[in-house]
Scaffold this motif. Sequence first.
Motif, PDB file in Angstrom:
ATOM      1  N   PRO A  20     -34.988  -4.619 -15.919  1.00 21.03           N
ATOM      2  CA  PRO A  20     -36.406  -4.299 -16.070  1.00 21.03           C
ATOM      3  C   PRO A  20     -36.785  -4.175 -17.543  1.00 21.03           C
ATOM      4  O   PRO A  20     -35.905  -3.924 -18.370  1.00 21.03           O
ATOM      5  N   PRO A  21     -38.018  -4.325 -17.865  1.00 21.10           N
ATOM      6  CA  PRO A  21     -39.193  -4.438 -16.993  1.00 21.10           C
ATOM      7  C   PRO A  21     -39.383  -5.857 -16.454  1.00 21.10           C
ATOM      8  O   PRO A  21     -38.961  -6.829 -17.073  1.00 21.10           O
ATOM      9  N   LYS A  22     -40.042  -5.908 -15.293  1.00 16.48           N
ATOM     10  CA  LYS A  22     -40.340  -7.187 -14.667  1.00 16.48           C
ATOM     11  C   LYS A  22     -41.328  -7.937 -15.554  1.00 16.48           C
ATOM     12  O   LYS A  22     -42.189  -7.337 -16.183  1.00 16.48           O
ATOM     13  N   PHE A  23     -41.202  -9.254 -15.611  1.00 14.95           N
ATOM     14  CA  PHE A  23     -42.097 -10.056 -16.438  1.00 14.95           C
ATOM     15  C   PHE A  23     -42.665 -11.200 -15.623  1.00 14.95           C
ATOM     16  O   PHE A  23     -42.162 -11.538 -14.553  1.00 14.95           O
ATOM     17  N   TYR A  24     -43.730 -11.775 -16.123  1.00 16.13           N
ATOM     18  CA  TYR A  24     -44.383 -12.911 -15.492  1.00 16.13           C
ATOM     19  C   TYR A  24     -44.438 -14.021 -16.524  1.00 16.13           C
ATOM     20  O   TYR A  24     -44.803 -13.787 -17.671  1.00 16.13           O
TER      21      TYR A  24
ATOM     22  N   GLN B  97     -44.515   3.043 -15.791  1.00 15.10           N
ATOM     23  CA  GLN B  97     -43.762   3.611 -14.673  1.00 15.10           C
ATOM     24  C   GLN B  97     -42.265   3.604 -14.972  1.00 15.10           C
ATOM     25  O   GLN B  97     -41.563   4.573 -14.690  1.00 15.10           O
ATOM     26  N   LEU B  98     -41.772   2.544 -15.580  1.00 10.64           N
ATOM     27  CA  LEU B  98     -40.361   2.452 -15.954  1.00 10.64           C
ATOM     28  C   LEU B  98     -40.000   3.539 -16.962  1.00 10.64           C
ATOM     29  O   LEU B  98     -38.972   4.185 -16.848  1.00 10.64           O
ATOM     30  N   ILE B  99     -40.865   3.768 -17.925  1.00  4.34           N
ATOM     31  CA  ILE B  99     -40.622   4.807 -18.930  1.00  4.34           C
ATOM     32  C   ILE B  99     -40.587   6.177 -18.267  1.00  4.34           C
ATOM     33  O   ILE B  99     -39.704   6.988 -18.541  1.00  4.34           O
ATOM     34  N   ARG B 100     -41.544   6.442 -17.376  1.00  7.58           N
ATOM     35  CA  ARG B 100     -41.574   7.743 -16.677  1.00  7.58           C
ATOM     36  C   ARG B 100     -40.332   7.947 -15.829  1.00  7.58           C
ATOM     37  O   ARG B 100     -39.769   9.027 -15.781  1.00  7.58           O
ATOM     38  N   SER B 101     -39.886   6.901 -15.158  1.00  8.68           N
ATOM     39  CA  SER B 101     -38.726   7.043 -14.267  1.00  8.68           C
ATOM     40  C   SER B 101     -37.423   7.227 -15.047  1.00  8.68           C
ATOM     41  O   SER B 101     -36.466   7.766 -14.507  1.00  8.68           O
ATOM     42  N   ASN B 102     -37.391   6.804 -16.296  1.00 11.30           N
ATOM     43  CA  ASN B 102     -36.185   6.945 -17.103  1.00 11.30           C
ATOM     44  C   ASN B 102     -36.236   8.098 -18.087  1.00 11.30           C
ATOM     45  O   ASN B 102     -35.313   8.264 -18.871  1.00 11.30           O
ATOM     46  N   SER B 103     -37.304   8.883 -18.035  1.00  9.46           N
ATOM     47  CA  SER B 103     -37.387  10.005 -18.974  1.00  9.46           C
ATOM     48  C   SER B 103     -36.487  11.135 -18.490  1.00  9.46           C
ATOM     49  O   SER B 103     -36.238  11.324 -17.309  1.00  9.46           O
ATOM     50  N   SER B 104     -35.968  11.880 -19.455  1.00  8.99           N
ATOM     51  CA  SER B 104     -35.118  13.015 -19.110  1.00  8.99           C
ATOM     52  C   SER B 104     -35.915  14.295 -19.289  1.00  8.99           C
ATOM     53  O   SER B 104     -36.678  14.424 -20.229  1.00  8.99           O
ATOM     54  N   GLY B 105     -35.746  15.202 -18.391  1.00 12.06           N
ATOM     55  CA  GLY B 105     -36.480  16.474 -18.447  1.00 12.06           C
ATOM     56  C   GLY B 105     -35.640  17.532 -19.106  1.00 12.06           C
ATOM     57  O   GLY B 105     -35.110  18.418 -18.440  1.00 12.06           O
ATOM     58  N   GLY B 106     -35.502  17.447 -20.407  1.00 10.98           N
ATOM     59  CA  GLY B 106     -34.683  18.414 -21.148  1.00 10.98           C
ATOM     60  C   GLY B 106     -35.284  19.807 -21.119  1.00 10.98           C
ATOM     61  O   GLY B 106     -36.484  19.981 -20.965  1.00 10.98           O
ATOM     62  N   ALA B 107     -34.450  20.814 -21.250  1.00  7.14           N
ATOM     63  CA  ALA B 107     -34.909  22.198 -21.271  1.00  7.14           C
ATOM     64  C   ALA B 107     -35.590  22.507 -22.588  1.00  7.14           C
ATOM     65  O   ALA B 107     -35.186  22.018 -23.633  1.00  7.14           O
ATOM     66  N   ALA B 108     -36.608  23.316 -22.525  1.00 12.75           N
ATOM     67  CA  ALA B 108     -37.358  23.665 -23.738  1.00 12.75           C
ATOM     68  C   ALA B 108     -36.713  24.824 -24.457  1.00 12.75           C
ATOM     69  O   ALA B 108     -36.071  25.662 -23.971  1.00 12.75           O
TER      70      ALA B 108
END
Length: 72
Positions: free
Chosen positions: A42-46, A61-72
């Motif tokens: 990914p990402p899918k292309f045309y 969407q790809l960026i959101r799905s691969n983000s890490s939720g680190g502790a603050a």
Amino acid sequence: MVINRKTQTLTATRRYGSELEVAAIYGFSPRTLQQRRLLGKPPKFYKFGSRVLYDLSEIEQLIRSNSSGGAA
């Protein structure tokens, strides 16, 4: 798609960007996008002739799905 009631026309709501536009907007290297494309990642292309386009909403969407939720 959005329908304009006055003119009865359809308008595409998807936004597409070229390889250089995507690289500039999201901070990717154009070469990274090329390599991922060649590897089938990914990402899918045309592809339209020699032009390569990416759906910007799919990249977000790809960026959101691969983000890490680190502790603050």
